[in-house]
Design a protein around this motif. Structure first.
Motif, PDB file in Angstrom:
ATOM      1  N   THR A 147       0.855  -1.211   0.012  1.00 54.02           N
ATOM      2  CA  THR A 147      -0.053   0.039   0.042  1.00 54.02           C
ATOM      3  C   THR A 147       0.874   1.198   0.031  1.00 54.02           C
ATOM      4  O   THR A 147       0.781   1.996   0.923  1.00 54.02           O
ATOM      5  CB  THR A 147      -0.781   0.233   1.198  1.00 54.02           C
ATOM      6  OG1 THR A 147      -0.079  -0.317   2.346  1.00 54.02           O
ATOM      7  CG2 THR A 147      -2.272  -1.094   0.980  1.00 54.02           C
ATOM      8  N   PRO A 148       1.512   1.529  -0.749  1.00 59.55           N
ATOM      9  CA  PRO A 148       2.542   2.835  -1.135  1.00 59.55           C
ATOM     10  C   PRO A 148       1.693   3.938  -1.139  1.00 59.55           C
ATOM     11  O   PRO A 148       0.413   4.018  -1.506  1.00 59.55           O
ATOM     12  CB  PRO A 148       2.950   2.627  -2.346  1.00 59.55           C
ATOM     13  CG  PRO A 148       2.299   1.654  -3.475  1.00 59.55           C
ATOM     14  CD  PRO A 148       1.445   0.734  -2.367  1.00 59.55           C
ATOM     15  N   GLY A 149       2.113   5.076  -0.566  1.00 63.43           N
ATOM     16  CA  GLY A 149       1.519   6.354  -0.710  1.00 63.43           C
ATOM     17  C   GLY A 149       2.039   7.223   0.499  1.00 63.43           C
ATOM     18  O   GLY A 149       2.596   8.128   0.350  1.00 63.43           O
ATOM     19  N   HIS A 150       1.624   6.709   1.668  1.00 60.25           N
ATOM     20  CA  HIS A 150       1.987   7.220   2.894  1.00 60.25           C
ATOM     21  C   HIS A 150       3.865   7.191   2.877  1.00 60.25           C
ATOM     22  O   HIS A 150       4.432   8.452   3.351  1.00 60.25           O
ATOM     23  CB  HIS A 150       1.744   6.401   3.944  1.00 60.25           C
ATOM     24  CG  HIS A 150       2.114   7.013   5.353  1.00 60.25           C
ATOM     25  ND1 HIS A 150       1.885   8.332   6.037  1.00 60.25           N
ATOM     26  CD2 HIS A 150       3.045   6.572   6.289  1.00 60.25           C
ATOM     27  CE1 HIS A 150       2.728   8.470   7.063  1.00 60.25           C
ATOM     28  NE2 HIS A 150       3.348   7.363   7.326  1.00 60.25           N
ATOM     29  N   THR A 151       4.331   6.082   2.387  1.00 58.17           N
ATOM     30  CA  THR A 151       5.693   5.950   2.433  1.00 58.17           C
ATOM     31  C   THR A 151       5.609   4.858   1.051  1.00 58.17           C
ATOM     32  O   THR A 151       4.755   4.321   0.866  1.00 58.17           O
ATOM     33  CB  THR A 151       6.427   5.458   3.532  1.00 58.17           C
ATOM     34  OG1 THR A 151       5.863   4.137   3.738  1.00 58.17           O
ATOM     35  CG2 THR A 151       6.290   6.257   4.724  1.00 58.17           C
ATOM     36  N   SER A 152       6.864   4.843   0.374  1.00 62.14           N
ATOM     37  CA  SER A 152       6.954   4.098  -0.677  1.00 62.14           C
ATOM     38  C   SER A 152       7.122   2.456  -0.440  1.00 62.14           C
ATOM     39  O   SER A 152       7.169   1.670  -1.301  1.00 62.14           O
ATOM     40  CB  SER A 152       8.064   4.495  -1.531  1.00 62.14           C
ATOM     41  OG  SER A 152       9.396   4.424  -1.052  1.00 62.14           O
ATOM     42  N   ASP A 153       7.557   2.278   0.873  1.00 60.50           N
ATOM     43  CA  ASP A 153       7.669   0.723   1.465  1.00 60.50           C
ATOM     44  C   ASP A 153       6.514   0.258   2.262  1.00 60.50           C
ATOM     45  O   ASP A 153       6.355  -0.700   2.775  1.00 60.50           O
ATOM     46  CB  ASP A 153       8.922   0.644   2.102  1.00 60.50           C
ATOM     47  CG  ASP A 153       8.740   1.439   3.473  1.00 60.50           C
ATOM     48  OD1 ASP A 153       7.990   2.604   3.724  1.00 60.50           O
ATOM     49  OD2 ASP A 153       9.637   1.090   4.173  1.00 60.50           O
ATOM     50  N   HIS A 154       5.391   1.199   2.081  1.00 57.69           N
ATOM     51  CA  HIS A 154       4.326   0.874   3.185  1.00 57.69           C
ATOM     52  C   HIS A 154       3.368  -0.484   2.797  1.00 57.69           C
ATOM     53  O   HIS A 154       3.158  -0.688   1.526  1.00 57.69           O
ATOM     54  CB  HIS A 154       3.129   1.947   3.344  1.00 57.69           C
ATOM     55  CG  HIS A 154       2.615   1.816   4.408  1.00 57.69           C
ATOM     56  ND1 HIS A 154       1.314   1.048   4.626  1.00 57.69           N
ATOM     57  CD2 HIS A 154       2.435   2.440   5.750  1.00 57.69           C
ATOM     58  CE1 HIS A 154       0.833   1.119   5.806  1.00 57.69           C
ATOM     59  NE2 HIS A 154       1.528   2.322   6.528  1.00 57.69           N
TER      60      HIS A 154
END
Length: 308
Positions: A147-154
């Motif tokens: 689930t990227p978005g908040h961070t790229s590794d989320h």
């Protein structure tokens, strides 16, 4: 801000343990989750590692059991900062405890991230998390959802087997308010992805657990929250598009923000609003719906109008 207890039994096999690190970005503190009911448990996130009392809460919840796997939702310090200390606590973790975090070239090389994961690297127990990877804990199945978005590794995690489908959201969705977004296009796609899962409860990285039904037949609060996240962002996007459509001259970021956030006067909040506006504009730029040009050394934004 809603009151959140230090320890909460979410279900038969899931216990929420508060990281005791309250703040403006962490709300009541970071929620960590002990998964399982047997001798070996799984821990999702570790708090920031700054509060000895947090580790006392883990000991209280574990009793004679131990953590043999730690899953990290993303690289932020309030979620991975406790890794090094935990790996040195044999009364909490097993000697062969494995740490899982999604590999990410943009963040893994940062000195602060390397420092917070040093213990796992030195013990050669740091592993990647693949999208859709499954983790079995007793009769539960956890599945990773990129689930990227908040961070790229989320990474979020679904939990199946204890009750209806629950979603450990990390910082993708909070228990109250909205989260900080790093890249909006990916974030919106991730919201669509978790909405399609139709989880019956959200176990967030900050704020209270979101569970239960609301008044509509078979309507879950969790679904309503995800839909509201999407609706809110789409509303802002449309407001920005309306501003750009009102005049084809090209707009400065500051002027777009002023038109969209008309009621904001606090300079600090205006800067945050400008960042939100820029996130939307970058998303629209990636979708080839707007363009930016340099006009007299100022960036101007305008709609890309279809050729007729």
């Amino acid at each position: 801000m809603d009151k959140v207890s230090a320890i909460e039994r979410v279900s038969r096999s899931i216990v929420r343990v508060l990281g005791l690190n309250p703040g403006p970005f962490t709300l009541q503190g970071t929620n960590t989750y002990l998964i399982g009911s047997g001798e070996r448990r799984l821990l999702v996130d570790t708090g920031d590692g700054s509060r000895p009392e947090y580790f006392g809460l883990l000991r209280e919840c574990l009793g004679a059991s131990r953590v043999d796997r730690i899953l990290l939702t993303h690289w932020h310090g309030d979620h991975i900062g406790g890794v090094n200390r935990l790996l040195e606590m044999p009364d909490i973790v097993t000697s062969g405890c494995t740490v899982f975090k999604r590999r990410d070239l943009d963040t893994d090389g940062q000195p602060e991230v390397q420092k917070m994961l040093r213990g796992a690297v030195e013990r050669v127990c740091l592993r990647d998390i693949a999208d859709s990877q499954e983790f079995l804990v007793d009769d539960l199945v956890l599945r990773a959802v990129f689930t990227p978005g908040h961070t790229s590794d989320h990474v979020a995690l679904t939990v199946a087997g204890d009750s209806d489908l629950m979603l450990l959201t990390g910082d993708h969705i909070l228990g109250q308010g909205t989260t900080v977004v790093h890249e909006l296009k990916s974030y919106m796609e991730s919201l669509d992805r978790v909405l399609a899962l139709r989880p019956t409860a959200l176990l967030p990285g900050h704020g209270p657990v979101i569970s239960g039904k609301y008044c509509e037949p078979d309507g879950y609060r969790s679904i309503r929250v995800i839909e509201e996240y999407i609706r809110h962002r789409n509303m802002r996007e449309q407001q920005i598009l309306d501003v750009l459509a009102s005049d084809g001259k090209g707009w400065r970021l500051e002027d777009i923000t002023r038109m969209v956030y008309r009621d904001i006067t606090d300079p600090k909040i205006i800067l945050a609003a400008q960042n939100n506006t820029l996130l939307h504009l970058k998303k629209l730029l990636a979708e080839n719906r707007v363009q930016c040009t340099d006009v007299d050394h100022e960036i101007r934004w305008s709609l890309i109008r279809p050729n007729i």
